[in-house]
Design a protein around this motif. Structure first.
Motif, PDB file in Angstrom:
ATOM      1  N   SER A  16       0.817  -1.219   0.000  1.00 33.83           N
ATOM      2  CA  SER A  16       0.000   0.000   0.000  1.00 33.83           C
ATOM      3  C   SER A  16       0.851   1.269   0.000  1.00 33.83           C
ATOM      4  O   SER A  16       0.356   2.356  -0.319  1.00 33.83           O
ATOM      5  CB  SER A  16      -0.948   0.008   1.206  1.00 33.83           C
ATOM      6  N   HIS A  17       2.131   1.162   0.325  1.00 37.24           N
ATOM      7  CA  HIS A  17       3.028   2.324   0.360  1.00 37.24           C
ATOM      8  C   HIS A  17       3.710   2.579  -0.980  1.00 37.24           C
ATOM      9  O   HIS A  17       4.401   3.584  -1.132  1.00 37.24           O
ATOM     10  CB  HIS A  17       4.089   2.146   1.437  1.00 37.24           C
ATOM     11  N   LEU A  18       3.516   1.701  -1.941  1.00 38.78           N
ATOM     12  CA  LEU A  18       4.232   1.836  -3.209  1.00 38.78           C
ATOM     13  C   LEU A  18       3.891   3.116  -3.969  1.00 38.78           C
ATOM     14  O   LEU A  18       4.758   3.708  -4.610  1.00 38.78           O
ATOM     15  CB  LEU A  18       3.996   0.619  -4.092  1.00 38.78           C
ATOM     16  N   ALA A  19       2.660   3.587  -3.892  1.00 42.15           N
ATOM     17  CA  ALA A  19       2.280   4.806  -4.619  1.00 42.15           C
ATOM     18  C   ALA A  19       3.085   6.007  -4.120  1.00 42.15           C
ATOM     19  O   ALA A  19       3.599   6.797  -4.925  1.00 42.15           O
ATOM     20  CB  ALA A  19       0.786   5.062  -4.488  1.00 42.15           C
ATOM     21  N   ALA A  20       3.223   6.136  -2.815  1.00 41.81           N
ATOM     22  CA  ALA A  20       3.999   7.248  -2.247  1.00 41.81           C
ATOM     23  C   ALA A  20       5.472   7.124  -2.624  1.00 41.81           C
ATOM     24  O   ALA A  20       6.123   8.122  -2.953  1.00 41.81           O
ATOM     25  CB  ALA A  20       3.835   7.283  -0.729  1.00 41.81           C
ATOM     26  N   LEU A  24       8.220   9.624  -5.188  1.00 45.06           N
ATOM     27  CA  LEU A  24       9.612  10.011  -4.929  1.00 45.06           C
ATOM     28  C   LEU A  24      10.547   9.441  -5.996  1.00 45.06           C
ATOM     29  O   LEU A  24      11.494  10.109  -6.425  1.00 45.06           O
ATOM     30  CB  LEU A  24      10.040   9.539  -3.528  1.00 45.06           C
ATOM     31  N   ASP A  25      10.273   8.228  -6.425  1.00 49.14           N
ATOM     32  CA  ASP A  25      11.087   7.600  -7.469  1.00 49.14           C
ATOM     33  C   ASP A  25      10.996   8.392  -8.771  1.00 49.14           C
ATOM     34  O   ASP A  25      12.007   8.605  -9.452  1.00 49.14           O
ATOM     35  CB  ASP A  25      10.617   6.154  -7.668  1.00 49.14           C
ATOM     36  N   ASP A  26       9.797   8.871  -9.113  1.00 52.04           N
ATOM     37  CA  ASP A  26       9.631   9.689 -10.317  1.00 52.04           C
ATOM     38  C   ASP A  26      10.409  10.997 -10.212  1.00 52.04           C
ATOM     39  O   ASP A  26      11.030  11.445 -11.181  1.00 52.04           O
ATOM     40  CB  ASP A  26       8.146   9.985 -10.566  1.00 52.04           C
ATOM     41  N   GLU A  27      10.380  11.616  -9.031  1.00 61.47           N
ATOM     42  CA  GLU A  27      11.149  12.844  -8.803  1.00 61.47           C
ATOM     43  C   GLU A  27      12.641  12.571  -8.962  1.00 61.47           C
ATOM     44  O   GLU A  27      13.367  13.358  -9.583  1.00 61.47           O
ATOM     45  CB  GLU A  27      10.876  13.404  -7.407  1.00 61.47           C
ATOM     46  N   LEU A  28      13.090  11.464  -8.392  1.00 65.14           N
ATOM     47  CA  LEU A  28      14.507  11.101  -8.473  1.00 65.14           C
ATOM     48  C   LEU A  28      14.929  10.895  -9.915  1.00 65.14           C
ATOM     49  O   LEU A  28      15.971  11.397 -10.347  1.00 65.14           O
ATOM     50  CB  LEU A  28      14.761   9.823  -7.659  1.00 65.14           C
ATOM     51  N   LEU A  29      14.115  10.205 -10.681  1.00 60.68           N
ATOM     52  CA  LEU A  29      14.411   9.957 -12.089  1.00 60.68           C
ATOM     53  C   LEU A  29      14.501  11.270 -12.871  1.00 60.68           C
ATOM     54  O   LEU A  29      15.428  11.467 -13.658  1.00 60.68           O
ATOM     55  CB  LEU A  29      13.349   9.034 -12.692  1.00 60.68           C
ATOM     56  N   LEU A  48      14.761   6.887   0.766  1.00 61.45           N
ATOM     57  CA  LEU A  48      15.259   5.903   1.726  1.00 61.45           C
ATOM     58  C   LEU A  48      14.642   6.113   3.111  1.00 61.45           C
ATOM     59  O   LEU A  48      14.296   5.144   3.795  1.00 61.45           O
ATOM     60  CB  LEU A  48      16.783   5.955   1.792  1.00 61.45           C
ATOM     61  N   GLU A  49      14.484   7.370   3.510  1.00 64.26           N
ATOM     62  CA  GLU A  49      13.861   7.662   4.801  1.00 64.26           C
ATOM     63  C   GLU A  49      12.421   7.177   4.825  1.00 64.26           C
ATOM     64  O   GLU A  49      11.949   6.637   5.828  1.00 64.26           O
ATOM     65  CB  GLU A  49      13.934   9.157   5.104  1.00 64.26           C
ATOM     66  N   ALA A  50      11.697   7.343   3.721  1.00 62.72           N
ATOM     67  CA  ALA A  50      10.314   6.866   3.650  1.00 62.72           C
ATOM     68  C   ALA A  50      10.252   5.350   3.786  1.00 62.72           C
ATOM     69  O   ALA A  50       9.390   4.824   4.494  1.00 62.72           O
ATOM     70  CB  ALA A  50       9.671   7.317   2.338  1.00 62.72           C
ATOM     71  N   VAL A  51      11.171   4.642   3.139  1.00 65.81           N
ATOM     72  CA  VAL A  51      11.200   3.174   3.259  1.00 65.81           C
ATOM     73  C   VAL A  51      11.467   2.782   4.711  1.00 65.81           C
ATOM     74  O   VAL A  51      10.795   1.894   5.260  1.00 65.81           O
ATOM     75  CB  VAL A  51      12.260   2.569   2.313  1.00 65.81           C
ATOM     76  N   ARG A  52      12.425   3.455   5.349  1.00 61.82           N
ATOM     77  CA  ARG A  52      12.738   3.135   6.752  1.00 61.82           C
ATOM     78  C   ARG A  52      11.551   3.430   7.666  1.00 61.82           C
ATOM     79  O   ARG A  52      11.255   2.668   8.588  1.00 61.82           O
ATOM     80  CB  ARG A  52      13.948   3.945   7.212  1.00 61.82           C
ATOM     81  N   ARG A  53      10.884   4.555   7.443  1.00 64.19           N
ATOM     82  CA  ARG A  53       9.784   5.000   8.298  1.00 64.19           C
ATOM     83  C   ARG A  53       8.534   4.140   8.109  1.00 64.19           C
ATOM     84  O   ARG A  53       7.859   3.792   9.080  1.00 64.19           O
ATOM     85  CB  ARG A  53       9.477   6.467   7.981  1.00 64.19           C
TER      86      ARG A  53
END
Length: 92
Positions: A16-20, A24-29, A48-53
């Protein structure tokens, strides 16, 4: 989903967190395509912080297959480019 952050370990993350994370992945790209190294560094840290959190760390002795592998926080722009797929680091 099991996510590995290189050099840190594994995190279990609900789908369920993949959309968020994809946002960020799109911004990074986009930052990588523009050669925006400052933005790249900031967004990689945020991803990375979002994945950890949002995820739950797995014990160090757990060896689960990782469905997603992310670069560590010190990864260079070129190292991350080498890890990219057509749709970024995170599928979808």
């Amino acid at each position: 989903m099991i996510v590995r952050i290189m050099g840190e370990g594994q995190v279990e993350l609900a789908d369920s967190h993949l959309a968020a994370l994809n946002k960020l992945d799109d911004e990074l790209l986009a930052e990588m395509e523009r050669g925006d190294s400052e933005g790249f560094r900031r967004t990689l840290g945020a991803l990375l912080e979002a994945v950890r959190r949002l995820g739950a760390p797995l014990p160090d002795d757990a060896l689960e297959p990782s469905e997603l592998i992310l670069p560590g926080p010190d990864a260079s722009l070129d190292e991350v480019k080498a890890m990219l797929r057509d749709d970024g680091l995170i599928p979808g």
